[in-house]
Design an enzyme around this catalytic site. Structure first.
Site, PDB file in Angstrom:
ATOM      1  N   GLY A   9     -30.817 -13.921  57.174  1.00 19.45           N
ATOM      2  CA  GLY A   9     -29.784 -14.268  58.152  1.00 19.45           C
ATOM      3  C   GLY A   9     -28.452 -14.636  57.530  1.00 19.45           C
ATOM      4  O   GLY A   9     -27.449 -14.764  58.239  1.00 19.45           O
ATOM      5  N   PRO A  13     -19.303 -12.312  52.958  1.00 22.01           N
ATOM      6  CA  PRO A  13     -18.056 -11.601  53.244  1.00 22.01           C
ATOM      7  C   PRO A  13     -17.911 -10.389  52.329  1.00 22.01           C
ATOM      8  O   PRO A  13     -18.139 -10.487  51.115  1.00 22.01           O
ATOM      9  CB  PRO A  13     -16.981 -12.651  52.970  1.00 22.01           C
ATOM     10  CG  PRO A  13     -17.675 -13.962  53.162  1.00 22.01           C
ATOM     11  CD  PRO A  13     -19.077 -13.741  52.688  1.00 22.01           C
ATOM     12  N   LEU A  15     -15.401  -8.657  51.315  1.00 22.10           N
ATOM     13  CA  LEU A  15     -14.292  -8.678  50.349  1.00 22.10           C
ATOM     14  C   LEU A  15     -14.230 -10.059  49.714  1.00 22.10           C
ATOM     15  O   LEU A  15     -14.148 -11.070  50.422  1.00 22.10           O
ATOM     16  CB  LEU A  15     -12.988  -8.346  51.081  1.00 22.10           C
ATOM     17  CG  LEU A  15     -11.663  -8.464  50.354  1.00 22.10           C
ATOM     18  CD1 LEU A  15     -11.658  -7.689  49.045  1.00 22.10           C
ATOM     19  CD2 LEU A  15     -10.544  -7.942  51.233  1.00 22.10           C
ATOM     20  N   LEU A  17     -13.078 -12.480  45.932  1.00 21.63           N
ATOM     21  CA  LEU A  17     -12.123 -12.602  44.832  1.00 21.63           C
ATOM     22  C   LEU A  17     -12.860 -12.507  43.504  1.00 21.63           C
ATOM     23  O   LEU A  17     -13.788 -13.270  43.254  1.00 21.63           O
ATOM     24  CB  LEU A  17     -11.410 -13.966  44.909  1.00 21.63           C
ATOM     25  CG  LEU A  17     -10.484 -14.268  43.716  1.00 21.63           C
ATOM     26  CD1 LEU A  17      -9.271 -13.340  43.717  1.00 21.63           C
ATOM     27  CD2 LEU A  17     -10.051 -15.729  43.718  1.00 21.63           C
ATOM     28  N   ASP A  43     -16.334 -14.583  43.269  1.00 15.68           N
ATOM     29  CA  ASP A  43     -17.267 -14.033  42.285  1.00 15.68           C
ATOM     30  C   ASP A  43     -16.974 -14.632  40.914  1.00 15.68           C
ATOM     31  O   ASP A  43     -15.872 -14.463  40.384  1.00 15.68           O
ATOM     32  CB  ASP A  43     -17.141 -12.507  42.230  1.00 15.68           C
ATOM     33  CG  ASP A  43     -18.160 -11.922  41.260  1.00 15.68           C
ATOM     34  OD1 ASP A  43     -19.318 -11.762  41.677  1.00 15.68           O
ATOM     35  OD2 ASP A  43     -17.809 -11.675  40.093  1.00 15.68           O
ATOM     36  N   TYR A  48     -17.179 -15.808  31.890  1.00 14.49           N
ATOM     37  CA  TYR A  48     -15.723 -15.732  32.127  1.00 14.49           C
ATOM     38  C   TYR A  48     -15.015 -16.971  31.544  1.00 14.49           C
ATOM     39  O   TYR A  48     -13.787 -16.981  31.410  1.00 14.49           O
ATOM     40  CB  TYR A  48     -15.397 -15.586  33.610  1.00 14.49           C
ATOM     41  CG  TYR A  48     -16.007 -14.352  34.269  1.00 14.49           C
ATOM     42  CD1 TYR A  48     -16.461 -13.277  33.502  1.00 14.49           C
ATOM     43  CD2 TYR A  48     -16.122 -14.261  35.653  1.00 14.49           C
ATOM     44  CE1 TYR A  48     -17.035 -12.163  34.105  1.00 14.49           C
ATOM     45  CE2 TYR A  48     -16.690 -13.142  36.257  1.00 14.49           C
ATOM     46  CZ  TYR A  48     -17.147 -12.106  35.483  1.00 14.49           C
ATOM     47  OH  TYR A  48     -17.708 -11.006  36.093  1.00 14.49           O
ATOM     48  N   LYS A  76     -23.328 -15.565  37.428  1.00 12.27           N
ATOM     49  CA  LYS A  76     -24.166 -14.630  36.655  1.00 12.27           C
ATOM     50  C   LYS A  76     -24.723 -15.284  35.391  1.00 12.27           C
ATOM     51  O   LYS A  76     -24.009 -16.023  34.706  1.00 12.27           O
ATOM     52  CB  LYS A  76     -23.356 -13.383  36.284  1.00 12.27           C
ATOM     53  CG  LYS A  76     -22.603 -12.801  37.469  1.00 12.27           C
ATOM     54  CD  LYS A  76     -21.882 -11.508  37.171  1.00 12.27           C
ATOM     55  CE  LYS A  76     -20.936 -11.171  38.315  1.00 12.27           C
ATOM     56  NZ  LYS A  76     -19.619 -11.835  38.209  1.00 12.27           N
ATOM     57  N   HIS A 109     -26.477 -10.777  34.464  1.00 15.95           N
ATOM     58  CA  HIS A 109     -25.174 -10.136  34.231  1.00 15.95           C
ATOM     59  C   HIS A 109     -25.306  -8.741  33.626  1.00 15.95           C
ATOM     60  O   HIS A 109     -24.597  -7.806  34.009  1.00 15.95           O
ATOM     61  CB  HIS A 109     -24.317 -11.035  33.341  1.00 15.95           C
ATOM     62  CG  HIS A 109     -22.853 -10.866  33.517  1.00 15.95           C
ATOM     63  ND1 HIS A 109     -21.952 -11.897  33.395  1.00 15.95           N
ATOM     64  CD2 HIS A 109     -22.109  -9.774  33.814  1.00 15.95           C
ATOM     65  CE1 HIS A 109     -20.726 -11.444  33.598  1.00 15.95           C
ATOM     66  NE2 HIS A 109     -20.793 -10.154  33.848  1.00 15.95           N
TER      67      HIS A 109
END
Ligand code: A2P
Length: 317
Positions: A9, A13, A15, A17, A43, A48, A76, A109
């Site tokens: 459920g 979204p 789209l 970032l 994301d 990173y 990730k 990843h």
């Protein structure tokens, strides 16, 4: 904003970032601005190197009234934490950095395991052989994280069709997402068809061609996706920008998409692409651009005598 439905459920979204290459010192302001503009999907990834600053921006937004359940957060697992005992501590570290109790989505990843403590490999000896630590073993540890409520969903990234098929067949919780490089120069029709049948959702990374990649990840004479004449022609027909066409293309294919920007005007422009409806003529023109250009080639995992080749990473092997 269109959302991707999950079996339990939840709705992601479509789209979001991207935060890869958004530098510490800059990423926090970009996330804050994105949330202010209406982005509700961020994301992230441990590798990173910017999750703590993303977490500060999230904390500020929560203090200002944003509800946790109204924003989708992905992160990730890095390659040095594939051993089953290392998976949960890696997620806990990411949760601490992000200031969260649980993720919405946690991905493996890369299908590449490093020895503990090796952030980036320098020799073949820095890898763990897949025979000693198969991806399925790491996946079982990811399933446990879902059981424990530390992430609502789990998935993979950079996984080829044969590897994904093997994981799906052996899984207790099927990987719900595969995040891969997807754009008109790398359309991956076989992957799209497989995932549609298998009920795996695809997220498109590097949708704009990731022209800000570090030099070590860049090839010579790479074609520049954002300067493609066909993309420009479609953009002109709609009074849109090339980036908006690339984002709308990904959305129309049913994938989610995570363009990265740290610039307020481009963040707004990219979000507005959710309202750009490409027509069949546009899609036909863009379909003809497919040319197997992989900007994130994976050659940084290939060492003489090592366990990985480009064929084992991306091919039918
Ligand atoms: P910036 O962060 O300065 O906006 P990808 O998402 O494929 O990794 O691409 C990210 C690159 O594309 C970054 O260099 C980013 O720069 C740039 N970019 C993001 N949005 C746009 C846009 N709307 N138009 C042009 N370039 C963009």
């Amino acid at each position: 904003m269109q959302t991707v439905p999950f079996a339990n459920g939840d709705a992601m979204p479509q789209l979001g970032l991207g935060t890869w290459k958004a530098a510490p010192g800059v990423v926090g302001a970009a996330v804050a601005e994105a949330l202010r503009l209406g982005y509700r999907h961020i994301d992230c990834a441990h590798i990173y190197g910017n999750e703590a600053e993303v977490g500060q921006a999230l904390a500020e937004a929560f203090r200002a009234g944003l509800k946790r359940e109204d924003v989708w957060i992905t992160s990730k697992l890095w390659n040095d934490a594939h051993a089953p005992d290392d998976v949960r501590p890696a997620l806990e570290h990411t949760l601490k950095n992000l200031g969260l109790d649980a993720l919405d989505l946690y991905l493996i990843h890369w299908p590449v395991a490093h020895k503990r403590g090796t952030v980036m490999p320098e020799t073949a000896a820095d890898f763990v052989d897949p025979d000693d630590l198969p991806l399925s073993t790491t996946w079982a540890a990811m399933e446990t994280l879902v059981d424990q409520g530390l992430t609502r969903h789990a998935g993979v990234s950079n996984i080829s069709v044969p590897r994904l098929r093997a994981l799906v067949e052996g899984a207790r919780h099927v990987p719900e997402v595969n995040q891969i490089e997807l754009h008109p120069y790398l359309q991956q029709a076989d992957m799209l068809a497989f995932c549609r049948d298998a009920g795996v959702h695809l997220t498109a990374y590097s949708p704009l061609g990731s022209s800000d990649r570090p030099a070590m990840l860049r090839g010579e004479n790479e074609p520049v996706l954002l300067e493609d004449p066909t993309v420009a022609a479609v953009a002109a027909r709609h009074g849109a920008s090339p980036a908006q066409v690339l984002i709308a293309w990904a959305l129309r294919r049913g994938t989610s998409v995570i363009p990265k920007s740290v610039n307020p005007a481009r963040l707004a422009q990219n979000l507005a692409a959710a309202g750009l409806a490409l027509n069949d003529e546009d899609m036909t023109a863009l379909a003809a651009l497919d040319r197997g250009v992989r900007y994130v080639s994976g050659d940084f995992w290939v060492f003489p005598g090592g366990p990985h080749t480009l064929e084992t990473l991306w091919g039918e092997a």
